[in-house]
Design a protein around this motif. Structure first.
Motif, PDB file in Angstrom:
ATOM      1  N   GLN A  62       0.818  -1.218   0.000  1.00 49.34           N
ATOM      2  CA  GLN A  62       0.000   0.000   0.000  1.00 49.34           C
ATOM      3  C   GLN A  62       0.852   1.269   0.000  1.00 49.34           C
ATOM      4  N   LEU A  63       2.166   1.128  -0.214  1.00 51.91           N
ATOM      5  CA  LEU A  63       3.018   2.316  -0.170  1.00 51.91           C
ATOM      6  C   LEU A  63       3.173   2.939  -1.556  1.00 51.91           C
ATOM      7  N   ASP A  64       3.420   4.260  -1.589  1.00 51.79           N
ATOM      8  CA  ASP A  64       3.673   4.915  -2.867  1.00 51.79           C
ATOM      9  C   ASP A  64       5.084   4.567  -3.331  1.00 51.79           C
ATOM     10  N   GLY A  65       5.391   4.900  -4.573  1.00 51.61           N
ATOM     11  CA  GLY A  65       6.644   4.485  -5.197  1.00 51.61           C
ATOM     12  C   GLY A  65       7.891   4.917  -4.448  1.00 51.61           C
ATOM     13  N   LEU A  66       7.930   6.182  -4.026  1.00 51.28           N
ATOM     14  CA  LEU A  66       9.111   6.707  -3.328  1.00 51.28           C
ATOM     15  C   LEU A  66       9.327   5.987  -2.011  1.00 51.28           C
ATOM     16  N   THR A  67       8.237   5.812  -1.275  1.00 57.35           N
ATOM     17  CA  THR A  67       8.337   5.155   0.023  1.00 57.35           C
ATOM     18  C   THR A  67       8.728   3.694  -0.161  1.00 57.35           C
ATOM     19  N   GLU A  68       8.169   3.067  -1.187  1.00 56.28           N
ATOM     20  CA  GLU A  68       8.499   1.669  -1.463  1.00 56.28           C
ATOM     21  C   GLU A  68       9.989   1.531  -1.760  1.00 56.28           C
ATOM     22  N   ALA A  69      10.519   2.495  -2.527  1.00 54.85           N
ATOM     23  CA  ALA A  69      11.944   2.447  -2.866  1.00 54.85           C
ATOM     24  C   ALA A  69      12.800   2.600  -1.605  1.00 54.85           C
ATOM     25  N   ALA A  70      12.352   3.481  -0.693  1.00 53.13           N
ATOM     26  CA  ALA A  70      13.098   3.668   0.557  1.00 53.13           C
ATOM     27  C   ALA A  70      13.071   2.385   1.375  1.00 53.13           C
ATOM     28  N   VAL A  71      11.900   1.780   1.483  1.00 58.40           N
ATOM     29  CA  VAL A  71      11.790   0.549   2.262  1.00 58.40           C
ATOM     30  C   VAL A  71      12.637  -0.555   1.622  1.00 58.40           C
ATOM     31  N   ALA A  72      12.653  -0.586   0.282  1.00 59.67           N
ATOM     32  CA  ALA A  72      13.476  -1.585  -0.417  1.00 59.67           C
ATOM     33  C   ALA A  72      14.948  -1.408  -0.048  1.00 59.67           C
ATOM     34  N   GLU A  73      15.364  -0.151   0.083  1.00 60.77           N
ATOM     35  CA  GLU A  73      16.744   0.140   0.480  1.00 60.77           C
ATOM     36  C   GLU A  73      16.987  -0.315   1.927  1.00 60.77           C
ATOM     37  N   GLY A  74      16.007  -0.075   2.795  1.00 61.90           N
ATOM     38  CA  GLY A  74      16.104  -0.537   4.188  1.00 61.90           C
ATOM     39  C   GLY A  74      16.207  -2.062   4.248  1.00 61.90           C
ATOM     40  N   ILE A  75      15.457  -2.731   3.396  1.00 61.67           N
ATOM     41  CA  ILE A  75      15.488  -4.197   3.333  1.00 61.67           C
ATOM     42  C   ILE A  75      16.871  -4.667   2.882  1.00 61.67           C
ATOM     43  N   ARG A  76      17.406  -3.970   1.854  1.00 69.62           N
ATOM     44  CA  ARG A  76      18.707  -4.346   1.320  1.00 69.62           C
ATOM     45  C   ARG A  76      19.795  -4.225   2.401  1.00 69.62           C
ATOM     46  N   ARG A  77      19.705  -3.139   3.170  1.00 72.19           N
ATOM     47  CA  ARG A  77      20.693  -2.925   4.225  1.00 72.19           C
ATOM     48  C   ARG A  77      20.574  -4.022   5.297  1.00 72.19           C
ATOM     49  N   GLN A  78      19.341  -4.314   5.701  1.00 71.58           N
ATOM     50  CA  GLN A  78      19.137  -5.356   6.713  1.00 71.58           C
ATOM     51  C   GLN A  78      19.609  -6.717   6.193  1.00 71.58           C
ATOM     52  N   ALA A  79      19.458  -6.943   4.876  1.00 69.71           N
ATOM     53  CA  ALA A  79      19.839  -8.233   4.279  1.00 69.71           C
ATOM     54  C   ALA A  79      21.348  -8.440   4.269  1.00 69.71           C
ATOM     55  N   SER A  80      22.116  -7.375   4.535  1.00 71.21           N
ATOM     56  CA  SER A  80      23.562  -7.562   4.646  1.00 71.21           C
ATOM     57  C   SER A  80      23.922  -7.979   6.074  1.00 71.21           C
ATOM     58  N   ARG A  81      22.948  -7.877   6.980  1.00 71.84           N
ATOM     59  CA  ARG A  81      23.174  -8.242   8.385  1.00 71.84           C
ATOM     60  C   ARG A  81      22.534  -9.572   8.756  1.00 71.84           C
TER      61      ARG A  81
END
Ligand code: ADP
Ligand code: ADP
Length: 228
Positions: free
Chosen positions: A169-188
């Motif tokens: 349910q997120l807009d594109g910009l927010t989705e992209a930010a969350v995707a970046e947060g996911i990517r960072r967490q996935a390195s941990r």
């Protein structure tokens, strides 16, 4: 190595029902982003339910770190696994209390980093009492509460983070930010996301396509597009 393995897992919701999972085998490495995609009813959420110990497989096995999953107690798993679904409730309390719920000792800068990851830092700054504002439906929209739930999971820094359709349910910009947060967490640690469409999980390290309770394909985004 915190590797999670499902081997030939069968699960049905009632004895005479069609299996929701019909011989599922998959490996989730200790780090990286694994996305589970597939149509509604494919069994995606059921996999999460087994990983949260809501249910046990009727056949096959789950192993975490080489130990049968049945030997892990809920206490063992608390703090290792975090789960966010589409309507994860916030606790009645302040934004700070929500963010530090599973990690009381988190420092202030880590809280703001998690808020940035879901593009909620600006919003948090403009709340009357900042992090100490009570977060209710009147201060935050549904989408904002959703993002706080994701931020809370990022603050907890779990070994296994399960995200069920959290960006739907997120807009594109927010989705992209969350995707970046996911990517960072996935390195941990390991992050497993559930998505309806392949297009939303392009940068996942591993994509598992589930259909009618079976794994139809496993691979990277490009590999799957090539075979589609
Ligand atoms: P997905 O997450 O891919 O949409 P689910 O794991 O929710 O799929 O559902 C898989 C199958 O199990 C579907 O056929 C669904 O109808 C059934 N199912 C899911 N939850 C329940 C439940 N609580 N009781 C009975 N059947 C269920
Ligand atoms: P956004 O525009 O941020 O995506 P939503 O469309 O999710 O917000 O929500 C619209 C309104 O509905 C919000 O004001 C929110 O308070 C309310 N709302 C959404 N989900 C819930 C919920 N689970 N419980 C109570 N209110 C909700």
């Amino acid at each position: 190595a915190h590797t999670l393995v499902l081997r030939d897992v069968v699960f049905r919701y009632s004895p005479d029902a069609t299996p929701a999972l019909d011989g599922v085998s998959l490996t989730i490495p200790r780090r990286g982003h694994t996305a589970i995609v597939g149509p509604s009813g494919a069994g995606k959420t059921t996999i999460f339910s087994l990983l949260l110990k809501f249910f046990r497989p009727e056949h096959g096995e789950i192993q975490l770190d080489g130990r049968p999953f049945s030997q892990w107690t809920l206490d063992d798993l608390r703090g290792r696994i975090a789960y966010v679904e589409q309507d994860t409730p916030l606790i009645p309390g302040t934004l700070r209390e929500n963010l530090t719920y599973a990690a009381p000792d988190t420092d202030e800068s880590a809280l703001w980093r998690a808020l940035e990851a879901v593009r909620m830092d600006e919003r948090a700054r403009t709340l009357p009492d900042g992090l100490d504002t009570d977060v209710t439906a009147s201060t935050l929209s549904g989408g904002e509460r959703q993002r706080i739930a994701v931020a809370r999971a990022l603050v907890a820094d779990p070994e296994l983070l399960l995200l069920d359709e959290v960006t739907a349910q997120l807009d594109g910009l927010t989705e992209a930010a969350v995707a970046e947060g996911i990517r960072r967490q996935a390195s941990r640690g390991a992050v497993v996301t559930i998505a309806h469409r392949l297009s939303t999980v392009m940068d996942a390290d591993q994509i598992i396509v589930l259909e009618a309770g079976r794994v139809r394909a496993v691979g990277s985004h490009t590999a799957l597009l090539a075979t589609d």
